[in-house]
Write a protein that holds these residues in place. Structure first.
Motif, PDB file in Angstrom:
ATOM      1  N   GLU A  76       0.829  -1.206   0.000  1.00 32.65           N
ATOM      2  CA  GLU A  76       0.000   0.000   0.000  1.00 32.65           C
ATOM      3  C   GLU A  76       0.866   1.259   0.000  1.00 32.65           C
ATOM      4  OE1 GLU A  76      -4.261  -0.580   2.139  1.00 32.65           O
ATOM      5  OE2 GLU A  76      -2.540  -0.675   3.486  1.00 32.65           O
ATOM      6  N   SER A  79       2.803   1.664  -3.370  1.00 27.14           N
ATOM      7  CA  SER A  79       1.965   1.975  -4.529  1.00 27.14           C
ATOM      8  C   SER A  79       1.092   3.209  -4.328  1.00 27.14           C
ATOM      9  CB  SER A  79       1.066   0.772  -4.862  1.00 27.14           C
ATOM     10  OG  SER A  79       0.165   0.506  -3.792  1.00 27.14           O
ATOM     11  N   THR A  81      -1.711   3.174  -2.816  1.00 30.17           N
ATOM     12  CA  THR A  81      -3.067   2.689  -3.088  1.00 30.17           C
ATOM     13  C   THR A  81      -3.626   1.988  -1.867  1.00 30.17           C
ATOM     14  OG1 THR A  81      -2.415   2.290  -5.391  1.00 30.17           O
ATOM     15  CG2 THR A  81      -4.463   1.273  -4.648  1.00 30.17           C
ATOM     16  N   SER A  82      -4.864   2.288  -1.502  1.00 31.43           N
ATOM     17  CA  SER A  82      -5.537   1.585  -0.419  1.00 31.43           C
ATOM     18  C   SER A  82      -5.939   0.190  -0.897  1.00 31.43           C
ATOM     19  CB  SER A  82      -6.778   2.370   0.019  1.00 31.43           C
ATOM     20  OG  SER A  82      -7.509   1.633   0.984  1.00 31.43           O
ATOM     21  N   LEU A  83      -5.538  -0.845  -0.148  1.00 30.79           N
ATOM     22  CA  LEU A  83      -5.782  -2.226  -0.576  1.00 30.79           C
ATOM     23  C   LEU A  83      -6.621  -3.027   0.419  1.00 30.79           C
ATOM     24  CD1 LEU A  83      -2.183  -3.144  -1.829  1.00 30.79           C
ATOM     25  CD2 LEU A  83      -4.113  -2.294  -3.183  1.00 30.79           C
ATOM     26  N   TYR A 148      -8.989  -5.254  -1.663  1.00 29.65           N
ATOM     27  CA  TYR A 148      -9.452  -4.714  -2.930  1.00 29.65           C
ATOM     28  C   TYR A 148      -8.663  -5.407  -4.039  1.00 29.65           C
ATOM     29  CZ  TYR A 148     -11.436  -1.162   0.168  1.00 29.65           C
ATOM     30  OH  TYR A 148     -12.136  -0.516   1.158  1.00 29.65           O
ATOM     31  N   ARG A 151      -7.257  -3.835  -7.458  1.00 33.40           N
ATOM     32  CA  ARG A 151      -6.212  -2.859  -7.099  1.00 33.40           C
ATOM     33  C   ARG A 151      -4.930  -3.567  -6.662  1.00 33.40           C
ATOM     34  NH1 ARG A 151      -8.842   1.360  -2.864  1.00 33.40           N
ATOM     35  NH2 ARG A 151     -10.903   1.632  -3.825  1.00 33.40           N
ATOM     36  N   ALA A 155      -1.346  -3.239  -8.288  1.00 35.76           N
ATOM     37  CA  ALA A 155      -0.255  -2.668  -7.491  1.00 35.76           C
ATOM     38  C   ALA A 155       0.993  -3.534  -7.580  1.00 35.76           C
ATOM     39  CB  ALA A 155      -0.702  -2.517  -6.038  1.00 35.76           C
TER      40      ALA A 155
END
Length: 378
Positions: A76, A79, A81-83, A148, A151, A155
């Motif tokens: 996370e 990247s 990005t929220s995972l 997620y 995603r 990622a």
């Protein structure tokens, strides 16, 4: 022709994780995928998967998940990005099932926060929309929640490329020529490598056959069903846990992928060729899941609004095969995750990287060795 340090075949979550770990370790790596990305033909597509630390008698999974959670957090951060979303996980166990007691032991000995709910009546006080008999038992694993999925796969792939990895999609593999230098032939040409990692998902029987292996793998078709709420907003991830019903072979996730639709499905399905998965009879799946919804979640509409196909690849003991080839130790594979591998992907990718780079695996591979299915062992 240049020689790669490693080639990974299959860009689902396990192969993408293995490629990510190899590139992080400075290995010049090629990741090959037979379909144009993203695609929905295998086992890693879709927006959500369950994650948890709660496992029963197979406590080694709990240990692996204790590392998987921080590895997901690391991805996370890398990247941006929220995972993951924490919702808690509800483990449902019937009166003759020991899974709650076994899972409680695994969590207690590792100081993992959880709660026992001893009856259906007390569960209903906490989650009014759930209807279970009073002699059922329940465990809440507070670490449980949603990954997620789309995603997460993306990622891994993005960080792999950022570390210098090369990803080629829409390029099916045709053959493998083992040796100290392995040649992989695709529809577009040939590539040479010192090490090969195979993560072909439901195509594993066909791929492993090319290197003389025939493990007991069974691809099956699974249908993910999405059910409309009778009262909007009651089954969202801020109010509802993910669910695994051990004896009922059912799993469920709160409404996320489609607004107002609760995901609930059977953790099983008919044997299927992944290239012709729509040819099998799957009507009995819907009948069984509809009966479950009517009995235990009457707050949902009785017929699913959306159905999506997925593939599992089963082994006889439901544990994956993570190992190297008996003859060519520079070929490793991760196959047969039986619908339970997504959450483990950061650790599986790390293990596959360790196997082909000659390092001692971080975990005992005894539960995952190919040899456990030899005729003498069976």
């Amino acid at each position: 022709m240049s020689v790669y340090d490693a080639i990974v075949v299959g860009a689902g979550v396990e192969g993408s994780s293995a490629a990510y770990h190899l590139s992080k370790n400075g290995k010049r790596t090629l990741l090959l995928e037979q379909f144009p990305l993203p695609h929905s033909r295998g086992s890693s597509h879709g927006q959500s998967r369950i994650t948890r630390k709660s496992y029963g008698k197979d406590e080694f999974y709990t240990d692996m998940m204790m590392e998987a959670f921080p590895l997901w957090e690391q991805l996370e951060k890398e990247s941006g990005t929220s995972l993951y979303r924490q919702t808690s996980l509800l483990l449902v166990s019937g009166p003759s099932d020991r899974n709650v007691e076994e899972t409680q032991h695994a969590l207690q000995t590792r100081n993992i926060p959880h709660q026992i709910i001893p009856s259906g009546r007390e569960l209903k006080e906490k989650f009014p929309n759930l209807e279970y008999p009073d002699n059922y038992r329940f465990l809440l694993d507070y670490s449980g929640g949603l990954l997620y999925a789309d995603r997460a796969v993306k990622a891994f792939q993005n960080e792999f490329k950022r570390n210098g990895g090369i990803l080629k999609d829409g390029e099916p593999m045709l053959n493998i020529y083992p040796g100290d230098i392995i040649t992989v032939r695709t529809t577009e040409g040939e590539y040479r490598t010192h090490n090969l990692v195979l993560c072909p998902g439901p195509w594993a029987p066909k791929v492993l056959e090319k290197i003389g292996l025939n493990p007991p793998l069974k691809p099956i078709k699974v249908i993910a069903c999405y059910w409309k709420e009778k009262t909007p907003g009651e089954h969202g991830s801020s109010r509802f846990p993910t669910i695994i019903h051990c004896g009922g072979d059912i799993y469920a996730l709160p409404a996320y992928e489609y607004p107002g639709l609760f995901k609930l499905a059977l953790h099983s399905g008919p044997e299927s060729n992944p290239d012709h998965r729509d040819a099998v009879d799957d009507g009995w799946i819907l009948e069984k899941v509809q009966k479950y919804v009517a009995t235990h979640l009457p707050s949902l509409e009785p017929v699913p609004s959306v159905k999506e196909n997925c593939m599992y690849t089963l082994t006889p003991d439901s544990n994956p095969i993570i190992d190297t080839h008996p003859k060519w130790k520079n070929i490793a594979f991760g196959v047969g995750f039986s619908g339970d591998g997504f959450k483990l992907a950061p650790v599986v990718g790390k293990l596959l990287c360790e196997l082909v780079t000659g390092r001692t695996p971080s975990y005992s591979l005894e539960p995952f060795r190919l040899g456990r299915f030899s005729k003498s062992r069976l």
